[in-house]
Design a protein around this motif. Structure first.
Motif, mmCIF file in Angstrom:
data_model
loop_
_atom_site.group_PDB
_atom_site.id
_atom_site.type_symbol
_atom_site.label_atom_id
_atom_site.label_comp_id
_atom_site.label_asym_id
_atom_site.label_seq_id
_atom_site.Cartn_x
_atom_site.Cartn_y
_atom_site.Cartn_z
ATOM 1 N N ASP A 53 0.733 -1.184 -0.008
ATOM 2 C CA ASP A 53 -0.033 0.070 0.148
ATOM 3 C C ASP A 53 0.920 1.420 -0.092
ATOM 4 O O ASP A 53 1.888 1.425 0.934
ATOM 5 C CB ASP A 53 -1.002 -0.158 1.418
ATOM 6 N N TYR A 54 0.719 2.107 -0.936
ATOM 7 C CA TYR A 54 1.320 3.218 -0.880
ATOM 8 C C TYR A 54 1.618 4.345 0.061
ATOM 9 O O TYR A 54 2.427 4.941 0.543
ATOM 10 C CB TYR A 54 1.669 3.939 -2.386
ATOM 11 N N SER A 55 0.183 4.316 0.757
ATOM 12 C CA SER A 55 -0.025 5.065 2.054
ATOM 13 C C SER A 55 0.662 4.796 2.864
ATOM 14 O O SER A 55 1.229 5.571 3.671
ATOM 15 C CB SER A 55 -1.529 5.085 2.230
ATOM 16 N N ARG A 57 3.698 3.303 2.792
ATOM 17 C CA ARG A 57 5.291 3.526 2.575
ATOM 18 C C ARG A 57 5.172 5.186 2.742
ATOM 19 O O ARG A 57 6.413 5.422 3.165
ATOM 20 C CB ARG A 57 5.339 3.353 0.942
ATOM 21 N N THR A 58 4.225 5.819 2.295
ATOM 22 C CA THR A 58 4.543 7.225 2.580
ATOM 23 C C THR A 58 4.478 7.732 4.164
ATOM 24 O O THR A 58 5.223 8.514 4.692
ATOM 25 C CB THR A 58 3.289 7.911 2.053
ATOM 26 N N ARG A 90 13.181 3.544 -2.121
ATOM 27 C CA ARG A 90 12.082 4.207 -2.189
ATOM 28 C C ARG A 90 11.975 5.321 -3.351
ATOM 29 O O ARG A 90 11.202 5.816 -3.763
ATOM 30 C CB ARG A 90 11.458 4.833 -0.967
ATOM 31 N N ASP A 93 10.352 4.407 -6.424
ATOM 32 C CA ASP A 93 9.039 3.943 -6.310
ATOM 33 C C ASP A 93 7.982 4.299 -7.285
ATOM 34 O O ASP A 93 8.479 5.664 -7.940
ATOM 35 C CB ASP A 93 8.464 4.694 -5.009
ATOM 36 N N VAL A 95 5.170 5.526 -7.278
ATOM 37 C CA VAL A 95 4.220 6.598 -6.725
ATOM 38 C C VAL A 95 5.093 7.839 -6.162
ATOM 39 O O VAL A 95 5.836 7.902 -5.500
ATOM 40 C CB VAL A 95 3.165 5.835 -5.445
ATOM 41 N N VAL A 98 5.349 9.016 -2.533
ATOM 42 C CA VAL A 98 6.214 8.155 -1.830
ATOM 43 C C VAL A 98 7.866 8.584 -2.231
ATOM 44 O O VAL A 98 8.691 8.689 -1.195
ATOM 45 C CB VAL A 98 6.400 6.579 -2.252
#
Length: 720
Positions: A53-55, A57-58, A90, A93, A95, A98
Motif C-alpha cells: 500500500d503506497y499510503s 510507504r508514505t 524508495r 518508487d 508513486v 512516496v
C-alpha cells in the motif's frame, strides 16, 4: 613566519556547514540512550517501508523523520537496520508521493546526520537515483514555467506541489553531499547539475522560495574552492547574467510579499504576525547573500568572467552594501529572544503515529526559532563573503626548486658535519651586513578598499562586537545540551567568521603599512581604538579558555577555534597600531599562559609573534619587556619543535634588533642573551637539517632563514 590571511573555507574546513553536531544535543543521547517508546515504533515503521500500500510507504517515510529528529541515538539505531538503503530504494518508487516523502526523509537524515550520513548514502548508491531524478526535475521546471496555473485542475496542482517538494529535497541532498567529502563532491561534479540549478534561479518568480533557496545553497557550496564545478557553471548559458541580476535586485519587497503570504495563512495568530514584523521570513534575503557569495567564488579579478561582471564595481555597488547591512545584529537581543521562544515550545512529544502523519509538526514557537536561526546563518554567510573582500594579499605559494636532484640533497647533507660546535657554525655564518639583502620580497597588496572598510564602515569595531561571546555561544560544559542547539551552532560559526574577517583586515592593513602607505591609511591605523579592541579580543580569549578541560572536550571544538581566531586578530592589533596600544599586564600574561592550550604549532607561532610585537612596541616598559624576553629565552632553551624554534628566534631577533632601545641594556645585555643564543646554534642547525625538504619545503625554508639570521645576529651583537 608571517601571518596568513584566511581564504575561502573548503568543505573539510568549514565548521558543521549543514547540521548541528551530535555533541551539541546532549551527552546522554550521544552515549546511545535510545528512547524506549521510539524503539518500540522502529520495527513496524521499517516493515511498512516495503508495504504494498503506497499510503503505508508514505507514512513510514514521514514517521522516520519524526522518530530521529534531533536524536542521534535513535538515528543510529535505524541506521543499524539499513534505513538509508531502504529509503534510497524508495526513490525509484512508482508513486510520486512516496518518492517525495522518501527524498524528504533522506534530506533530513543528511542534515541531521552530517558527513557520516552523507558518506553512507553515497556508498549505498544514492547518486544514480539523484541523477535520474534531476532529469525528471528539469522537465518539471520547464512544465511549471510554461503552464498557466489558472488552467490546472486541483489534481494537477497537487502533483505540481509534490514535484516542487521533490525538487527542493533533491537539491538539498546535492548540497549536503557536496559539503560531505572530496569523494562525494567529485561525484556531484560529475553529475552535471549546474544546468538544473541555474534553471531554478531563472524560474525563481514561478517556483517556490524554498526551491530557489535550496538551489542558491547548492551553488554556494559547490563553488567553494571547486574549480571543476565553477568552470562548468561559468560556461552554462545565462548563468552569470542570472546571478548578477539576482545580486543587484533589492530583496526588501520580495520579503514583504512573502511575509504577507504568511499572514494570509495565519490570520488568527496575532503573536505570529508580530514576530513576522520582528524577525521576518528571511529566505529571500539569504538567497541573495548566497548568490553574491557564489559570484565572488567564481569570478576572479581580471578573468574573462570578470569582463562580463565587473566584479570590483559589483562588489562596491551591491555586494558590500548588502553585507554591511547585516553586521549590526544585536546578539544579546537574539539570545534573549531565543530563550523566550524556547520556553514557549510545547513539552508534548510529536505524535509517532496517525493517519495524516507528516514531516513537519512544528509549533509556532519552533517556526519562529527557525527564522532566528536562518537570520544567524545569513549573517554567517555574509561574513564569509566579507572575509574574501577583506583579503587584500595576492597568493604567493612557495615552491621547491624542481631542478634540485636527489643527489644534490644527499650531497648537501654530507657537506654538513654533525660534530661542528656552536662557535664554528657562528664563524661560518653570513656577514650580518648582508642580512638586508636576504629579506624576502614584499607581498603584492591591494589596499584600495581599506580606507572605506576601516574608516567609513568601521569594520574592526563592528566585527569585534559580533565576535563577543554570549551565554549560548558554546554548548554547556556539563552533560546538559544547549537550550537550543541550532542557535548555539550558528553563534559559534558567526563569532569565528567575524574574527576571520577582522584578521584579514589587519593582515592587509599591516602589509600595506609595511610598504609605501598613504598618509590616509597611516592616519586610519593610528585612529583605531587599539587598546579597546585588544581588551575586547582578550575578553573572548578569557571566556573561551576559562575551562581548560572544555577546550579538548567532545562537542567543544569551536571553543578553541574561536579562541585561536581571537588571538590571531590580537596579532593584527599589535602589528597595525603598536603606538597606541597599552595592553594590561593580565592580557600579556594570558598570552604566555595560553600557549600550551593551542591546537597547533602554527597557532603557537602566531601567538609568539604577538608577544614580540607587545615587547617591542613604542613606549613598552622595561619590566614588561623583561618579562616577555625571559619567557622567550626560557622557551627556546626547552628544546621545542622546529616550527616553534623558528618562531622563538624570529621573535627574539625582532625584539632586540635595535640596540638603542631603552630596554636593550637592562634586559638583553644584562641577561647575557648573546651567549645564551650562541649556545643554541648547533641545536638549531640540527633541527633545521631534520626537516625534509620534499615533505615540508616551507618549514625547511623558514628554518634555514632563521638559522642564518641567528648566526648573523650573534655576530652583530658581539661586534657592538
Amino acid at each position: 613566519m608571517g601571518k596568513a590571511q584566511y581564504k575561502k573555507k573548503t568543505a573539510a574546513k568549514r565548521h558543521n556547514p549543514i547540521r548541528v553536531p551530535d555533541a551539541h544535543l546532549g551527552a546522554g543521547r550521544i552515549d546511545g540512550k535510545v528512547d524506549s517508546e521510539k524503539e518500540k515504533q522502529m520495527i513496524p515503521v521499517m516493515a511498512k517501508l516495503r508495504s504494498a500500500d503506497y499510503s503505508d510507504r508514505t507514512w513510514a517515510c514521514a514517521a522516520i523523520c519524526n522518530l530521529i529528529s534531533g536524536d542521534p541515538a535513535t538515528r543510529r539505531l535505524f541506521q543499524g537496520k539499513n534505513v538509508v538503503g531502504e529509503l534510497i530504494e524508495r526513490l525509484s518508487d512508482s508513486v510520486d508521493e512516496v518518492v517525495v516523502e522518501a527524498s524528504g526523509a533522506l534530506r533530513n537524515l543528511a542534515i541531521d546526520g552530517g558527513h557520516e550520513m552523507c558518506g553512507e548514502m553515497f556508498n549505498k548508491g544514492i547518486m544514480s537515483h539523484l541523477t535520474t531524478l534531476m532529469g525528471k526535475i528539469s522537465g518539471t521546471i520547464d512544465g511549471v514555467l510554461a503552464a498557466n496555473t489558472k488552467d490546472l485542475s486541483d489534481e494537477e496542482l497537487q502533483a505540481r506541489k509534490h514535484l516542487l517538494s521533490l525538487t527542493e529535497n533533491v537539491i538539498s541532498l546535492i548540497w549536503s553531499l557536496a559539503d560531505a567529502s572530496h569523494k562525494t563532491l567529485a561525484a556531484v561534479n560529475a553529475a552535471g547539475c549546474e544546468g538544473v540549478l541555474v534553471k531554478v534561479l531563472q524560474g525563481r518568480d514561478s517556483l517556490s522560495v524554498g526551491v530557489v533557496l535550496a538551489a542558491a545553497q547548492a551553488l554556494y557550496a559547490l563553488t567553494q574552492d571547486n574549480w571543476t564545478f565553477s568552470k562548468a557553471l561559468t560556461s552554462t548559458p545565462d548563468a552569470i547574467s542570472t546571478l548578477v541580476e539576482m545580486a543587484n535586485k533589492d530583496h526588501t519587497q520580495a520579503e514583504k510579499d512573502l511575509k504577507g503570504k504568511g499572514k494570509a495563512k495565519k490570520d488568527g495568530d496575532a503573536a505570529m504576525q508580530d514576530d513576522d514584523e520582528e524577525i521576518g521570513d528571511g529566505r529571500v534575503l539569504l538567497t541573495r547573500v548566497l548568490v553574491v557569495g557564489t559570484i565572488r567564488n567564481i569570478v576572479q579579478p581580471g578573468s574573462w568572467a570578470d569582463k562580463q561582471v565587473g566584479i570590483a564595481a559589483l562588489t562596491n555597488d551591491a555586494i558590500l552594501p548588502l553585507v554591511n547591512s547585516l553586521l549590526d545584529v544585536n546578539l544579546g537581543n537574539v539570545v534573549q529572544r531565543v530563550t523566550e521562544l524556547v520556553s514557549q515550545v510545547p513539552k508534548e512529544t510529536v505524535p509517532l503515529a496517525g493517519k495524516n502523519l507528516g514531516t513537519d509538526h512544528r509549533s509556532p514557537a519552533e517556526v519562529k526559532l527557525e527564522r532566528v536561526e536562518r537570520m544567524l546563518v545569513t549573517v554567517v554567510t555574509a561574513l564569509e563573503v566579507l572575509t574574501g573582500i577583506c583579503a587584500g594579499l595576492e597568493d604567493a605559494e612557495e615552491t621547491m626548486d624542481e631542478d634540485a636532484s636527489d643527489d644534490a640533497e644527499v650531497a648537501d647533507d654530507q657537506d654538513m658535519e654533525d660534530a661542528m660546535g656552536d662557535e664554528a657554525l657562528i664563524a661560518q655564518g653570513r656577514d650580518p651586513r648582508a642580512a638586508a639583502d636576504q629579506a624576502a620580497p614584499s607581498p603584492v597588496v591591494n589596499a584600495t578598499s581599506l580606507p572605506h572598510l576601516v574608516g567609513a564602515l568601521r569594520l574592526p569595531e563592528r566585527l569585534t562586537a559580533l565576535a563577543q561571546l554570549t551565554p549560548l555561544s558554546f554548548p554547556p560544559t556539563g552533560s546538559e545540551p544547549s537550550i537550543h542547539p541550532p542557535t548555539t551552532a550558528a553563534l559559534s560559526s558567526l563569532h569565528l567568521r567575524a574574527l576571520e574577517a577582522l584578521n584579514n583586515i589587519f593582515v592587509t592593513t599591516h602589509a600595506a603599512l609595511a610598504g609605501s602607505p598613504s598618509s590616509e591609511l597611516v592616519g586610519l591605523a593610528a585612529a583605531l581604538p587599539a587598546t579597546g579592541l585588544w581588551e575586547a579580543l582578550f575578553a573572548i580569549v578569557s571566556a573561551a579558555g576559562s575551562d581548560a578541560a572544555a577546550l579538548t572536550a567532545r562537542g567543544q571544538e569551536m571553543r578553541r577555534e574561536v579562541m585561536e581566531a581571537a588571538l590571531a586578530a590580537a596579532w593584527g592589533v599589535v602589528k597595525t597600531s603598536p603606538g597606541t596600544l597599552t595592553p594590561a599586564p593580565a592580557t600579556v600574561q594570558m598570552l604566555m599562559d595560553v600557549l600550551p592550550a593551542l591546537s597547533s604549532d602554527a597557532a603557537r607561532a602566531r601567538t609568539l609573534d604577538t608577544l614580540a610585537g607587545v615587547a617591542s612596541r613604542p613606549g613598552v616598559t622595561v619590566a614588561d619587556n623583561a618579562a616577555i624576553g625571559a619567557f622567550l629565552m626560557t622557551a627556546l632553551a626547552s628544546n621545542p619543535s622546529t616550527e616553534i624554534t623558528v618562531a622563538l628566534l624570529n621573535a627574539i631577533i625582532d625584539v632586540y634588533a635595535d640596540e638603542t632601545r631603552e630596554y636593550d641594556a637592562p634586559v638583553f645585555v644584562a641577561g647575557d642573551y648573546t651567549s645564551k643564543l650562541a649556545a643554541t646554534v648547533a641545536r638549531v642547525r640540527n633541527a633545521t637539517r631534520s626537516v625534509d625538504k620534499r615533505k615540508q619545503p616551507e618549514l625547511r625554508s623558514h628554518a634555514e632563514e632563521a638559522y642564518e639570521n641567528l648566526t648573523a645576529f650573534i655576530k652583530y651583537r658581539r661586534s657592538l
